[in-house]
Design a protein around this motif. Structure first.
Motif, PDB file in Angstrom:
ATOM      1  N   VAL A   2       0.874  -1.291  -0.033  1.00  0.00           N
ATOM      2  CA  VAL A   2      -0.041   0.014  -0.032  1.00  0.00           C
ATOM      3  C   VAL A   2       0.891   1.392   0.061  1.00  0.00           C
ATOM      4  O   VAL A   2       0.576   2.326  -0.780  1.00  0.00           O
ATOM      5  CB  VAL A   2      -0.905   0.094   1.162  1.00  0.00           C
ATOM      6  CG1 VAL A   2      -1.714   1.227   1.419  1.00  0.00           C
ATOM      7  CG2 VAL A   2      -1.987  -1.221   0.908  1.00  0.00           C
ATOM      8  N   PHE A   3       1.973   1.199   0.918  1.00  0.00           N
ATOM      9  CA  PHE A   3       2.870   2.560   1.054  1.00  0.00           C
ATOM     10  C   PHE A   3       3.400   2.714  -0.413  1.00  0.00           C
ATOM     11  O   PHE A   3       3.324   3.828  -1.011  1.00  0.00           O
ATOM     12  CB  PHE A   3       3.981   2.075   2.000  1.00  0.00           C
ATOM     13  CG  PHE A   3       3.573   2.591   3.192  1.00  0.00           C
ATOM     14  CD1 PHE A   3       3.625   3.903   3.563  1.00  0.00           C
ATOM     15  CD2 PHE A   3       3.165   1.757   4.349  1.00  0.00           C
ATOM     16  CE1 PHE A   3       3.446   4.486   4.791  1.00  0.00           C
ATOM     17  CE2 PHE A   3       2.723   2.575   5.460  1.00  0.00           C
ATOM     18  CZ  PHE A   3       2.956   3.766   5.821  1.00  0.00           C
ATOM     19  N   ARG A   4       3.877   1.456  -1.179  1.00  0.00           N
ATOM     20  CA  ARG A   4       4.356   1.719  -2.128  1.00  0.00           C
ATOM     21  C   ARG A   4       3.468   2.203  -3.491  1.00  0.00           C
ATOM     22  O   ARG A   4       3.754   3.019  -4.277  1.00  0.00           O
ATOM     23  CB  ARG A   4       5.136   0.367  -2.614  1.00  0.00           C
ATOM     24  CG  ARG A   4       6.380  -0.221  -1.727  1.00  0.00           C
ATOM     25  CD  ARG A   4       6.897  -1.409  -2.231  1.00  0.00           C
ATOM     26  NE  ARG A   4       7.685  -1.246  -3.574  1.00  0.00           N
ATOM     27  CZ  ARG A   4       9.317  -0.867  -3.350  1.00  0.00           C
ATOM     28  NH1 ARG A   4       9.578  -0.621  -2.196  1.00  0.00           N
ATOM     29  NH2 ARG A   4       9.748  -0.685  -4.847  1.00  0.00           N
ATOM     30  N   SER A   5       2.337   1.786  -3.393  1.00  0.00           N
ATOM     31  CA  SER A   5       1.364   2.031  -4.252  1.00  0.00           C
ATOM     32  C   SER A   5       0.861   3.562  -4.388  1.00  0.00           C
ATOM     33  O   SER A   5       0.947   4.019  -5.285  1.00  0.00           O
ATOM     34  CB  SER A   5       0.106   1.102  -4.446  1.00  0.00           C
ATOM     35  OG  SER A   5      -0.644   1.380  -3.255  1.00  0.00           O
ATOM     36  N   LEU A   6       0.872   4.026  -3.105  1.00  0.00           N
ATOM     37  CA  LEU A   6       0.571   5.665  -2.718  1.00  0.00           C
ATOM     38  C   LEU A   6       1.873   6.348  -3.183  1.00  0.00           C
ATOM     39  O   LEU A   6       1.470   7.425  -4.001  1.00  0.00           O
ATOM     40  CB  LEU A   6       0.527   5.687  -1.273  1.00  0.00           C
ATOM     41  CG  LEU A   6      -0.965   5.245  -0.708  1.00  0.00           C
ATOM     42  CD1 LEU A   6      -0.864   5.292   0.734  1.00  0.00           C
ATOM     43  CD2 LEU A   6      -2.174   5.681  -1.380  1.00  0.00           C
ATOM     44  N   TYR A   7       3.049   5.849  -3.286  1.00  0.00           N
ATOM     45  CA  TYR A   7       4.112   6.501  -3.784  1.00  0.00           C
ATOM     46  C   TYR A   7       3.956   6.621  -5.435  1.00  0.00           C
ATOM     47  O   TYR A   7       4.235   7.816  -5.690  1.00  0.00           O
ATOM     48  CB  TYR A   7       5.381   5.860  -3.290  1.00  0.00           C
ATOM     49  CG  TYR A   7       6.532   6.605  -3.750  1.00  0.00           C
ATOM     50  CD1 TYR A   7       7.086   7.561  -2.479  1.00  0.00           C
ATOM     51  CD2 TYR A   7       7.156   6.535  -4.867  1.00  0.00           C
ATOM     52  CE1 TYR A   7       8.349   8.290  -2.909  1.00  0.00           C
ATOM     53  CE2 TYR A   7       8.290   7.406  -5.195  1.00  0.00           C
ATOM     54  CZ  TYR A   7       8.801   8.126  -4.280  1.00  0.00           C
ATOM     55  OH  TYR A   7      10.032   9.038  -4.405  1.00  0.00           O
ATOM     56  N   GLU A   8       3.561   5.652  -5.818  1.00  0.00           N
ATOM     57  CA  GLU A   8       3.554   5.616  -7.321  1.00  0.00           C
ATOM     58  C   GLU A   8       2.206   6.550  -7.745  1.00  0.00           C
ATOM     59  O   GLU A   8       2.591   7.553  -8.533  1.00  0.00           O
ATOM     60  CB  GLU A   8       3.085   4.104  -7.959  1.00  0.00           C
ATOM     61  CG  GLU A   8       4.320   3.198  -7.674  1.00  0.00           C
ATOM     62  CD  GLU A   8       5.513   3.443  -8.119  1.00  0.00           C
ATOM     63  OE1 GLU A   8       5.332   4.179  -9.123  1.00  0.00           O
ATOM     64  OE2 GLU A   8       6.251   2.814  -7.658  1.00  0.00           O
ATOM     65  N   LEU A   9       1.372   6.500  -6.844  1.00  0.00           N
ATOM     66  CA  LEU A   9       0.046   7.351  -7.142  1.00  0.00           C
ATOM     67  C   LEU A   9       0.341   8.795  -7.095  1.00  0.00           C
ATOM     68  O   LEU A   9       0.057   9.726  -7.992  1.00  0.00           O
ATOM     69  CB  LEU A   9      -0.928   7.147  -6.265  1.00  0.00           C
ATOM     70  CG  LEU A   9      -2.454   7.527  -6.382  1.00  0.00           C
ATOM     71  CD1 LEU A   9      -3.124   7.081  -7.832  1.00  0.00           C
ATOM     72  CD2 LEU A   9      -3.447   7.295  -5.377  1.00  0.00           C
ATOM     73  N   ALA A  10       1.254   9.258  -5.820  1.00  0.00           N
ATOM     74  CA  ALA A  10       1.937  10.588  -5.657  1.00  0.00           C
ATOM     75  C   ALA A  10       2.368  10.896  -7.072  1.00  0.00           C
ATOM     76  O   ALA A  10       2.226  12.086  -7.435  1.00  0.00           O
ATOM     77  CB  ALA A  10       2.640  10.611  -4.725  1.00  0.00           C
ATOM     78  N   ARG A  11       3.198  10.238  -7.721  1.00  0.00           N
ATOM     79  CA  ARG A  11       3.872  10.522  -9.230  1.00  0.00           C
ATOM     80  C   ARG A  11       2.910  10.589 -10.155  1.00  0.00           C
ATOM     81  O   ARG A  11       3.241  11.712 -11.145  1.00  0.00           O
ATOM     82  CB  ARG A  11       4.927   9.499  -9.220  1.00  0.00           C
ATOM     83  CG  ARG A  11       6.042   9.504  -8.217  1.00  0.00           C
ATOM     84  CD  ARG A  11       7.259   9.467  -8.676  1.00  0.00           C
ATOM     85  NE  ARG A  11       8.416   9.951  -7.637  1.00  0.00           N
ATOM     86  CZ  ARG A  11       8.875  10.920  -7.621  1.00  0.00           C
ATOM     87  NH1 ARG A  11       8.567  12.087  -8.470  1.00  0.00           N
ATOM     88  NH2 ARG A  11       9.757  11.064  -6.507  1.00  0.00           N
ATOM     89  N   LEU A  12       1.903   9.730 -10.566  1.00  0.00           N
ATOM     90  CA  LEU A  12       1.213   9.621 -11.471  1.00  0.00           C
ATOM     91  C   LEU A  12      -0.154  10.612 -11.574  1.00  0.00           C
ATOM     92  O   LEU A  12      -0.419  11.439 -12.287  1.00  0.00           O
ATOM     93  CB  LEU A  12       0.491   8.375 -11.546  1.00  0.00           C
ATOM     94  CG  LEU A  12       1.848   7.208 -12.021  1.00  0.00           C
ATOM     95  CD1 LEU A  12       1.078   5.747 -12.020  1.00  0.00           C
ATOM     96  CD2 LEU A  12       2.526   7.492 -13.487  1.00  0.00           C
ATOM     97  N   ASN A  13      -0.796  10.719 -10.004  1.00  0.00           N
ATOM     98  CA  ASN A  13      -1.967  11.457 -10.092  1.00  0.00           C
ATOM     99  C   ASN A  13      -2.019  12.071  -8.692  1.00  0.00           C
ATOM    100  O   ASN A  13      -2.799  11.564  -7.778  1.00  0.00           O
ATOM    101  CB  ASN A  13      -3.129  10.441 -10.418  1.00  0.00           C
ATOM    102  CG  ASN A  13      -4.559  11.294 -10.253  1.00  0.00           C
ATOM    103  OD1 ASN A  13      -4.499  12.340 -10.290  1.00  0.00           O
ATOM    104  ND2 ASN A  13      -5.553  10.321 -10.435  1.00  0.00           N
ATOM    105  N   PRO A  14      -1.064  13.252  -8.495  1.00  0.00           N
ATOM    106  CA  PRO A  14      -0.867  13.680  -7.008  1.00  0.00           C
ATOM    107  C   PRO A  14      -2.411  14.432  -6.731  1.00  0.00           C
ATOM    108  O   PRO A  14      -2.859  14.228  -5.720  1.00  0.00           O
ATOM    109  CB  PRO A  14      -0.071  14.769  -7.312  1.00  0.00           C
ATOM    110  CG  PRO A  14       0.336  14.757  -8.672  1.00  0.00           C
ATOM    111  CD  PRO A  14      -0.255  13.681  -9.356  1.00  0.00           C
ATOM    112  N   GLU A  15      -3.264  14.830  -7.488  1.00  0.00           N
ATOM    113  CA  GLU A  15      -4.510  15.403  -7.427  1.00  0.00           C
ATOM    114  C   GLU A  15      -5.247  14.590  -6.353  1.00  0.00           C
ATOM    115  O   GLU A  15      -5.974  15.061  -5.385  1.00  0.00           O
ATOM    116  CB  GLU A  15      -5.057  15.754  -8.573  1.00  0.00           C
ATOM    117  CG  GLU A  15      -4.689  16.979  -9.306  1.00  0.00           C
ATOM    118  CD  GLU A  15      -4.260  18.316  -8.452  1.00  0.00           C
ATOM    119  OE1 GLU A  15      -5.328  18.396  -7.645  1.00  0.00           O
ATOM    120  OE2 GLU A  15      -3.336  18.787  -8.327  1.00  0.00           O
ATOM    121  N   SER A  16      -5.417  13.188  -6.771  1.00  0.00           N
ATOM    122  CA  SER A  16      -6.336  12.119  -6.172  1.00  0.00           C
ATOM    123  C   SER A  16      -5.899  12.185  -4.832  1.00  0.00           C
ATOM    124  O   SER A  16      -6.850  11.832  -4.155  1.00  0.00           O
ATOM    125  CB  SER A  16      -6.063  11.076  -7.022  1.00  0.00           C
ATOM    126  OG  SER A  16      -4.813  10.458  -6.990  1.00  0.00           O
TER     127      SER A  16
END
Ligand SMILES: *Cc1c(COP(=O)(O)O)cnc(C)c1O
Length: 478
Positions: free
Chosen positions: A432-446
């Motif tokens: 989960v931590f890792r996926s949130l990091y990816e998300l921060a890079r791809l779609n920070p708005e979300s």
């Protein structure tokens, strides 16, 4: 909806028969002027109300709860069972001692074992929490200096990696607080400590492992410096979960310690229930302890020490919490206690190691029971803050780590997995931590929008802090 809003006059759950004895009315000055606002609900409605509230909150029974500095571990049910035995619940604190020998034995055994674990000689169970224990311990130190007519000691040294309650307790005890900075290795800067140590120093409070999750490698030198200037050493043992059964503060030069039974020893922390912050000390301070020390061999009695600082709480403190701690110690035993700590340290290092290629660790070294990451560079690059990641975790059923603490780390997230989590739980959380990091890079708005799956979405924290609504306004609603 609040329970008061669900209330309807006349509904109730009372199953008590009408009172048969004469009722006595209190004098007017003691009587309430307005009717007391008590919610009136049927038993069924009340049950549903509380189940609904329980569903909206997150506890260790719901999922991972890695709240740093809080040790939110699973507490075995057997500890609750023993605390609920009638012999422990159906007693009165003013009962004659000879009729409560079992309870005195609980206090005596608990004191013996916890002194063995901490390397102290005596212990009081009066303090109700960690900070209360700190205050008690500081009064011991203060009274000790006063008893020697050493009145020039007005300062307590507190490293900047201490828990926030340390400087607060020192100030409460009437001391001025001298802050000593940590070095880049996260340990106390010895040079600065030597500068601060002097004839006006009453003592030092050391949180160890400190709030960045590190065991101070210079700990022996630290206690030596303080003792050489005539001060006493206080060990904040709330983080004992990392070291119990492995090292003893009493062997490292500490004179006073407090423990958080409601962290390390089987009482849930943060549930709003009773806690216990026992304070242990070396023999030369024992006569200053609060009253109700248990003495004797065959027949146990209570004794108030000769130069006691006085009462810190009524009677013996939160007794049931001590029963749970004793059960915990007896069920784990001599092997289980250090093993619990070793696993707590292992779990923290496992998570840190599996995350450090993505997340910046504040101190990239082997940690104790918790580790701190800094999201400063992620925030700079993506606009996603420690707060956003914390909120994102909520959407995955994980309670966020401690945020923005310790203050010496920018955009801090402080993770304490504890020893009671399985490898699978840790692996899921790492994913989960890792996926949130990816998300921060791809779609920070979300992530600025998170959480979206919880009963309450993102709160306006500024308004909550500036204009908190702390009481229900009956007059306006009724
Ligand atoms: C939790 C904690 C405290 C304070 O304990 P309370 O019971 O909340 O008063 C003090 N020091 C440290 C290191 C802690 O983690």
């Amino acid at each position: 909806m609040l329970v008061f809003e669900k209330s309807r006059p006349g509904r109730g759950t009372s199953v008590l028969p009408p009172c048969e004895v004469e009722t006595v009315t209190l004098p007017k000055k003691d009587r309430r002027e307005k009717k007391l606002h008590l919610p009136e609900l049927s038993e069924g409605e009340l049950g549903r109300h509380y189940s609904e509230l329980a569903k909206k909150s997150h506890g260790v029974n719901d999922g991972f709860y890695p709240l740093g500095s809080c040790t939110m571990k699973y507490n075995p049910r057997i500890d609750e069972e023993t605390a609920n035995l009638p012999g422990f619940t159906e007693i009165h604190p003013l009962q004659p001692e000879e009729t409560a020998q079992g309870c005195l034995k609980v206090l005596k055994f608990s004191e013996t074992y916890l002194c063995e674990i901490t390397g102290m000689d005596r212990m009081t169970f009066q303090p109700a929490a960690g900070a209360h224990g700190e205050f008690t311990g500081l009064l011991l130190i203060k009274t000790y200096h006063e008893s020697r007519n050493d009145t020039k000691r007005t300062k307590i040294i507190v490293p900047d990696s201490a828990h926030g309650t340390n400087p607060a307790s020192a100030a409460m005890a009437g001391y001025s607080v001298v802050s000593v900075p940590s070095g880049p290795d996260g340990c106390v800067n010895l040079e600065k400590l030597r500068e601060a140590a002097g004839e006006d120093v009453a003592g030092l409070m050391l949180t160890n492992p400190n709030t960045v999750g590190l065991f101070d490698k210079n700990i022996l030198e630290i206690t030596k410096i303080i003792h050489e200037c005539g001060g006493l050493c206080y060990y904040d043992g709330a983080n004992l979960n990392a070291v119990m059964g492995t090292v003893r503060p009493g062997d490292m030069g500490f004179d006073v310690i407090h423990l958080n039974l409601h962290k390390t020893f089987a009482t849930p922390h943060g549930g709003g229930g009773p806690g216990s912050g026992p304070v242990g000390c070396k023999q030369f301070l024992a006569e200053f302890l609060p009253s109700k020390l248990v003495e004797g061999e065959e027949v146990l009695t209570f004794r108030k020490p000769a130069s006691s600082i006085g009462e810190m709480k009524s009677f013996y403190g939160n007794f049931q919490v001590v029963v749970k701690a004793l059960t915990y110690i007896l069920t784990l035993g001599r092997e289980g206690i250090p093993e619990a700590s070793r696993n707590a340290v292992l779990n923290a290092n496992y998570m840190m190691f599996k995350l450090k290629d993505l997340y910046d660790m504040a101190y990239d070294q082997v940690c104790m029971h918790e580790f701190v990451m800094s999201l400063a560079s992620l925030k700079k690059e993506t606009g996603v803050s420690a707060m956003d990641i914390a909120k994102g975790l909520l959407d995955h059923g994980i309670h966020p780590p401690t945020m923005y603490f310790p203050l010496i780390v920018d955009e801090a997230l402080m993770v304490e997995p504890t020893e009671t989590e399985s490898r699978e739980t840790l692996d899921d959380a790492i994913e989960v931590f890792r996926s949130l990091y990816e998300l921060a890079r791809l779609n920070p708005e979300s992530l600025h929008e998170a959480p979206v799956t919880t009963p309450v979405s993102r709160l306006d924290e500024v308004t909550a802090a500036r204009h908190p609504v702390l009481r229900y306004r009956f007059e306006e609603s009724l």
